[in-house]
Design an enzyme around this catalytic site. Sequence first.
Site, PDB file in Angstrom:
ATOM      1  N   ASN A 210       1.369  19.150  -3.297  1.00  0.00           N
ATOM      2  CA  ASN A 210       0.911  20.295  -4.092  1.00  0.00           C
ATOM      3  C   ASN A 210       1.657  21.559  -3.672  1.00  0.00           C
ATOM      4  O   ASN A 210       2.540  21.497  -2.812  1.00  0.00           O
ATOM      5  CB  ASN A 210      -0.607  20.465  -3.952  1.00  0.00           C
ATOM      6  CG  ASN A 210      -0.996  20.657  -2.499  1.00  0.00           C
ATOM      7  OD1 ASN A 210      -0.602  21.638  -1.872  1.00  0.00           O
ATOM      8  ND2 ASN A 210      -1.753  19.714  -1.961  1.00  0.00           N
ATOM      9  N   ASP A 279      -6.211  14.725  -2.497  1.00  0.00           N
ATOM     10  CA  ASP A 279      -7.457  13.971  -2.625  1.00  0.00           C
ATOM     11  C   ASP A 279      -7.185  12.476  -2.704  1.00  0.00           C
ATOM     12  O   ASP A 279      -8.037  11.664  -2.369  1.00  0.00           O
ATOM     13  CB  ASP A 279      -8.215  14.429  -3.879  1.00  0.00           C
ATOM     14  CG  ASP A 279      -8.790  15.824  -3.677  1.00  0.00           C
ATOM     15  OD1 ASP A 279      -9.240  16.109  -2.546  1.00  0.00           O
ATOM     16  OD2 ASP A 279      -8.749  16.640  -4.619  1.00  0.00           O
ATOM     17  N   ASP A 307     -12.319  12.662   3.363  1.00  0.00           N
ATOM     18  CA  ASP A 307     -12.447  14.116   3.404  1.00  0.00           C
ATOM     19  C   ASP A 307     -12.451  14.588   4.869  1.00  0.00           C
ATOM     20  O   ASP A 307     -13.353  14.248   5.640  1.00  0.00           O
ATOM     21  CB  ASP A 307     -13.741  14.550   2.696  1.00  0.00           C
ATOM     22  CG  ASP A 307     -13.733  16.039   2.448  1.00  0.00           C
ATOM     23  OD1 ASP A 307     -13.388  16.442   1.325  1.00  0.00           O
ATOM     24  OD2 ASP A 307     -14.035  16.816   3.389  1.00  0.00           O
ATOM     25  N   LYS A 338     -19.521  22.893  -2.688  1.00  0.00           N
ATOM     26  CA  LYS A 338     -18.770  22.306  -1.558  1.00  0.00           C
ATOM     27  C   LYS A 338     -19.415  22.665  -0.220  1.00  0.00           C
ATOM     28  O   LYS A 338     -19.415  21.856   0.701  1.00  0.00           O
ATOM     29  CB  LYS A 338     -17.305  22.762  -1.591  1.00  0.00           C
ATOM     30  CG  LYS A 338     -16.519  22.030  -2.656  1.00  0.00           C
ATOM     31  CD  LYS A 338     -15.082  22.449  -2.778  1.00  0.00           C
ATOM     32  CE  LYS A 338     -14.444  21.675  -3.934  1.00  0.00           C
ATOM     33  NZ  LYS A 338     -13.200  22.212  -4.403  1.00  0.00           N
TER      34      LYS A 338
END
Length: 400
Positions: A210, A279, A307, A338
């Site tokens: 990303n 992810d 995670d 979150k």
Amino acid sequence: MQNFSNKNVLLCVTGGIAAYKSAEIIRLFKKDEADVRVVMTESAKEFITPLTLQAVSGNEIHDSLLDIKAESAMGHIELAKWADLILIAPCTADSMSKIVYGRADDLMGALILASNAEIFIAPAMNMNMWLDKTTQENYKTLLSRGFSFIGPAEGEQACGDVGPGRMVEPIKIIELIKSALNQGPLSGKTITITAGPTREQIDPVRFISNNSSGKMGYAMASAAVEAGAIVNLISGPVTLLADKSVNLYKVNSADEMLEMSIKYMEDADVFIGCAAVSDYKSMDISDIKIKKEAADGLNIHLKKNKDILSTIAAKYPSAYHVGFAAETNNVDFNAKEKLVSKKVDMIISNDVSNTAIGFDVDDNEVNVITNKESIFLKKDKKIRIAREILNIISMKINKK
Ligand code: PMT
């Protein structure tokens, strides 16, 4: 604190097996530009030779109170005044008791009485000696008189016993002294921060990633150093240079970042997940470059990465956990979700649909969200935003 340049460090070595580590302590102080002088007690010389410590420190060893030659070169009062800081490492139970009673029958005892410098003590002794009532009383007395203690650490001892009494490792001693000398609000705290993107390989030359540049995470690391913390920065692949005082660990994938985060949370008080972690990762990483003619289209089967933030929050419940939330819509609502789902103490939301802030730019604008409040930090340079965030974190953890 960057290093010890212009600092005069007096290392007092007393007679314990850990005395052999004093050479490494001197090396680390010198690497950080300190001028180091060494005082050895008679029994210390049974464990390491004065010649070794003289060679490493580059200065003559001081070992006698009543030697006319030594006193005329640099007398004990002069030496006491010369020192900006004194470290006694290793410090035996006997030396602790001697300091408590103010005995000045050897050079170290006299120096301690005569010096106004900050004095750090790194005890090293058998666990039963450390836990003995007398030593514990001496320890409390010295603490109440303003001596700073580093350790002892727990673990296997030279005698085979397992428990408290080992000298803290030299590198950690240096870090803790640096942190203590820096009077910032996070002095004495260790913070582990993730930054940058992760790369999930598909084949040897391609990966999923990303746009994270690492700027926000590296700014958090610099601001934490400024605030006096010991900082572990676990960084995905970026082109930035970390602050010299940061302990930098480079990783590629989310799995590597998780593994490193677990490793560097062992001693940490705070975890800050600023990385933009992928992810998903490929279910099968091809050993060879995937050929274009292999098919009309290409299906890559992805599976979820673990995670990191919630894993750390669950594994180290006594630490303070902070996540970032990069959102493009319903920013604060999603960020609050979150906060709850990842069971963390704080979430920093940033609206990454705004290209002037967030990914790969110098500025950010965030909301600092806890279960009690939401604090808006208006658009500013990432380093200034980072300082404000760390200020808020320090208030929270110092209240905890
Ligand atoms: O690096 P820059 O170019 O300076 O950009 C900064 C930033 C936009 C990347 C940063 O400010 C930011 O928002 N970082 C978090 C990005 C993100 O992945 O957000 P998220 O909402 O997907 O994840 C929420 C939190 O969970 C984050 O703390 C993230 O690190 C963590 N996470 C996510 C997935 C995963 N597998 N493990 C995690 O720990």
